[in-house]
Design an enzyme around this catalytic site. Structure first.
Site, PDB file in Angstrom:
ATOM      1  NE  ARG A 183      -1.998   1.095   3.737  1.00 36.87           N
ATOM      2  CZ  ARG A 183      -2.316   2.120   3.944  1.00 36.87           C
ATOM      3  NH1 ARG A 183      -1.160   2.725   4.652  1.00 36.87           N
ATOM      4  NH2 ARG A 183      -3.426   2.838   3.901  1.00 36.87           N
ATOM      5  CG  LEU A 184       2.056   3.605  -2.493  1.00 34.75           C
ATOM      6  CD1 LEU A 184       2.242   4.459  -3.859  1.00 34.75           C
ATOM      7  CD2 LEU A 184       3.688   3.972  -1.674  1.00 34.75           C
ATOM      8  CG  ASP A 185       0.831   6.416   3.812  1.00 36.46           C
ATOM      9  OD1 ASP A 185       0.299   5.294   4.380  1.00 36.46           O
ATOM     10  OD2 ASP A 185       1.848   6.967   4.672  1.00 36.46           O
ATOM     11  CE  LYS A 186      -8.119  10.401   0.954  1.00 35.76           C
ATOM     12  NZ  LYS A 186      -9.274  10.826   1.854  1.00 35.76           N
ATOM     13  CG  HIS A 214       1.320   6.057   8.440  1.00 38.85           C
ATOM     14  ND1 HIS A 214       1.104   6.379   7.141  1.00 38.85           N
ATOM     15  CD2 HIS A 214       0.214   6.002   9.250  1.00 38.85           C
ATOM     16  CE1 HIS A 214      -0.253   6.572   7.408  1.00 38.85           C
ATOM     17  NE2 HIS A 214      -0.645   6.466   8.517  1.00 38.85           N
TER      18      HIS A 214
END
Length: 226
Positions: free
Chosen positions: A101-104, A183
Site C-alpha cells: 500500500r501507499l498512503d492516501k 507509515h
C-alpha cells in the site's frame, strides 16, 4: 477452456454478460463467428476476437500505476476513492489487487496484479524488497540524522533495518527501505525530529517509475518484477 470462461477470465464481463455478447454474435474464434458459450477454445493457439479485436488470454496480469495523491490503496471503499478508480478501461480488473500500500497522500509506483502467490511473496517479511522514496521535508536534514536513518531508528517499539539515505539538498532525500511498516517513511523522519511534507515512491524492487506521468498505467511482465 469454454469460450464463456475464457472471456470472463480476460475481463470482458460476467458470465451472464459474456453469454449475451456471444448470443449477439460479437465473438469469433479463428475468424469464425461463435454463437455457443459452450464452445471450447485453446487459449494457447486459438485466436479469439471480440468486436474484431484480439482478446489475449493471460492467467496472470501485472500493471504498474503512478498513483496520484488523494486515493487510498484498496480494491474498494465505501467512503474514499481508491486506486482502482485510476485504472483506465483497457486494464483487466478481474481479481486485480494492489501489492502492498501507499498512503492516501503518497504518490508514486504501485504494482497491481491478480497473481496472489507473487503478491504474498513480495510482501513477505523474508523478501526484503527494496522500496525507494523521494521525500521533501519540513526542515533541513543533517548528515548526522541521515546516518541515523542508515543505521536504523526506533519508530515506536520497532527498530528499522539499515536503509540507504541520500541527500538531494537540505530538505530533499532519497530513502530506500526493505520493510513496509505502516507509515514507515514518515515515522522514520519523525524519529530524527523532522517531518515529511511530500512523498513519492520511485521504485519497487526491479520496477522503476522513470518517466511515467502521474496517473499513468503500464502493463509489465513477470520478468520485469522478479
Amino acid at each position: 477452456m469454454r469460450l464463456d470462461k475464457y472471456l470472463v477470465e480476460c475481463g470482458i464481463g460476467s458470465r451472464k454478460e459474456v453469454k449475451k455478447i456471444i448470443d449477439n454474435k460479437l465473438v469469433s474464434v479463428n475468424d469464425k463467428i461463435i454463437s455457443s458459450s459452450k464452445e471450447n477454445v485453446d487459449e494457447e493457439k486459438d485466436i479469439v476476437k471480440y468486436r474484431d479485436e484480439i482478446i489475449k488470454y493471460k492467467k496472470f496480469r501485472y500493471y504498474i500505476l503512478n498513483k496520484k495523491g488523494g486515493y487510498i490503496t484498496a480494491v474498494d471503499d465505501p467512503k474514499d476513492k481508491t486506486v482502482m478508480d485510476l485504472l483506465p478501461e483497457w486494464v483487466i480488473k478481474k481479481d486485480l489487487a494492489p501489492v502492498g500500500r501507499l498512503d492516501k497522500d503518497t504518490e508514486g509506483l504501485l504494482l497491481l496484479t491478480n497473481d496472489g502467490q507473487l503478491n504474498h511473496r513480495l510482501l513477505s517479511p523474508k523478501s526484503h524488497v527494496d522500496k525507494t522514496y523521494y521525500a521533501e521535508l519540513e526542515k533541513d536534514i543533517s548528515e548526522d540524522n541521515l546516518e541515523k536513518l542508515r543505521n536504523g531508528v526506533d519508530i515506536g517499539g520497532y527498530i528499522t533495518m539499515p536503509a540507504l539515505a541520500e541527500k538531494i539538498d537540505d530538505k530533499k532525500i532519497h530513502l530506500t527501505i526493505k520493510e513496509g511498516k505502516f507509515h514507515q517513511v514518515k515515522k522514520m523522519l519523525e524519529a530524527v525530529d523532522n517531518k515529511v511534507i511530500y512523498l513519492k515512491r520511485i521504485s519497487f524492487g526491479k520496477l522503476k517509475l522513470d518517466d511515467m506521468e502521474l496517473g499513468e498505467v503500464r502493463e509489465v511482465n513477470l520478468e520485469d518484477i522478479i
